[in-house]
Design an enzyme around this catalytic site. Structure first.
Site, short mmCIF file in Angstrom:
data_model
loop_
_atom_site.label_atom_id
_atom_site.label_comp_id
_atom_site.label_asym_id
_atom_site.label_seq_id
_atom_site.Cartn_x
_atom_site.Cartn_y
_atom_site.Cartn_z
N GLU A 236 1.53 -1.00 0.21
CA GLU A 236 -0.28 0.04 -0.06
C GLU A 236 1.17 1.38 -0.03
O GLU A 236 1.22 1.72 0.89
CB GLU A 236 -0.71 0.10 1.60
CG GLU A 236 -2.17 -0.96 0.78
CD GLU A 236 -2.40 -1.19 2.31
OE1 GLU A 236 -3.20 -0.72 2.78
OE2 GLU A 236 -2.59 -2.12 3.32
N GLU B 47 5.94 -0.27 6.56
CA GLU B 47 4.85 -0.23 6.34
C GLU B 47 4.36 -0.54 4.79
O GLU B 47 3.35 -0.56 5.15
CB GLU B 47 4.46 1.30 7.32
CG GLU B 47 4.72 0.89 8.27
CD GLU B 47 3.71 0.81 9.18
OE1 GLU B 47 2.65 0.88 8.75
OE2 GLU B 47 3.79 0.54 10.18
#
Ligand SMILES: *[C@@H]1O[C@H](CO)[C@@H](O)[C@H](O)[C@H]1NC(C)=O
Ligand SMILES: *[C@@H]1O[C@H](CO)[C@@H](O)[C@H](O)[C@H]1NC(C)=O
Length: 341
Positions: free
Chosen positions: A313, A321
């Site tokens: 993402e 992350e």
């Protein structure tokens, strides 16, 4: 030879069919469908990808209408979260929980299999944590009033623990205990599980001197941590059991733990964040929970587990992350995961 080629796949297909059917009742592995990317495929494509890979459970971080539409009739079981920003409203006013259920759950409930609703993600402990239990109560009442039976819970991070080692000493931190104890009592009284995000990766990356990589990756040669009569050969079970121990101390030993997130980054620059380690962690985690033995402290039931996450993402904070995906946004595999036995 030609016959063999035809017959062998047939037998194989029947076997797989048989296994996946018995698995459908006991599917323990799902995947988080995070949407913090500007290059992700359409929800319909994503649901097709879940189906083609035989992934029977999915977690949504907010009630995305297009995703819920795409899930209709799929048979995929859905864990549905509220946004954290919605909690103050849901907590303050029963009618806002009724509206939430009327808008996001009831219209889909005939054709989408809702497994749990979680009020917030990683809100306890923290400034807004006081909203979680009132929001859970209001949502549970609204679900009941709508004639539905969906357990209502919340998702916490293992940072809610003040002590996690050895697992038997697991206890919620002072900041968290006052909030989680009544939440756990509510979960017990409603037979709902506590959702917990469990990341051996961050334990390893934050403390590589004490946490062996092989122990974090489910490939220790044998028992790596002895804890009284119990032995641990992987950090995942140890972390889940430290939550079990904390729930026992909070007077809620009956409450089951569902691992709502676990995963390993394949890039982004963090220690050990490689495709090889991510593939090892995720495949070993899937194989481990599919064995169904539970944990040393609570053997017997499989640990229901949701991998984080379906895609890389690109709108998450830079670094590891952004690299927890099993798939690139173009739906090609970053590494292969064996979802079928
Ligand atoms: C296993 O799951 C069943 C059904 O949820 C529950 O009644 C039972 O207490 C669980 N057993 C253990 C050991 O957690
Ligand atoms: C999919 O995306 C990845 C990452 O950007 C890229 O390396 C790969 O070549 C792409 N594959 C296809 C078939 O487009």
């Amino acid at each position: 030879m030609a016959n063999l080629i035809v017959i062998f796949p047939m037998i194989f297909t029947i076997l797989i069919d048989f296994c996946s059917r018995s698995e459908a009742q006991a599917a323990v592995v799902g995947v988080n469908y995070g949407m913090l990317g500007d290059d992700l495929p359409s929800p319909a494509q994503v649901v097709s990808l879940f189906e083609s890979r035989g992934i029977g459970r999915l977690r949504l971080f907010h009630p995305d209408a297009a995703a819920l539409e795409a899930l209709r009739g799929s048979g995929i079981e859905v864990v549905l979260g509220t946004l954290n920003e919605e909690l103050p409203g849901l907590a303050a006013d029963p009618s806002s929980a009724e509206k939430w259920v009327a808008a996001n759950v009831a219209p889909f409930a005939g054709s989408v299999r809702f497994r749990y609703i979680n009020a917030g993600n990683e809100v306890v402990p923290g400034d807004a944590a006081g909203n979680v239990l009132p929001a859970m109560r209001n949502l549970a009442a609204a679900v009941r009033a709508a004639g539905l039976q969906i357990p209502v819970t919340t998702a916490v991070a293992t940072t809610a623990l003040g002590v996690s080692y050895p697992p038997s000493q697991g206890a919620f931190s002072e900041a968290a205990a006052g909030l989680i104890t009544p939440i756990a009592a509510f979960l017990r009284s409603t037979s709902a599980p506590l959702l917990v995000n469990v990341y051996p990766y961050f334990s390893y990356a934050g403390n590589p001197g004490d946490v062996a990589l092989d122990y974090a990756l489910f490939r220790a040669a044998g028992v790596a941590v002895r804890d009284g009569a119990l032995g641990y050969d992987n950090l995942f079970d140890a972390m889940v059991d430290s939550v079990h121990a904390a729930l026992e101390k909070a007077g809620a030993s009956e409450v089951e733990v569902v691992v709502s997130e676990t995963g390993w980054p394949s890039g982004g620059g963090g220690l050990g964040a490689t495709v090889e380690n991510a593939a090892a962690y995720v495949n070993n985690a899937v194989a481990h929970v599919r064995k169904g033995g539970g944990t040393p402290r609570k053997p017997g039931n499989a640990t229901e587990t949701y991998l984080f996450a379906m895609f890389n993402e690109n709108q998450k904070p830079a670094g590891t992350e952004r690299h927890f995906g099993l798939f690139h946004p173009n739906m090609t595999e970053i590494y292969h995961v064996n979802f079928q036995p």
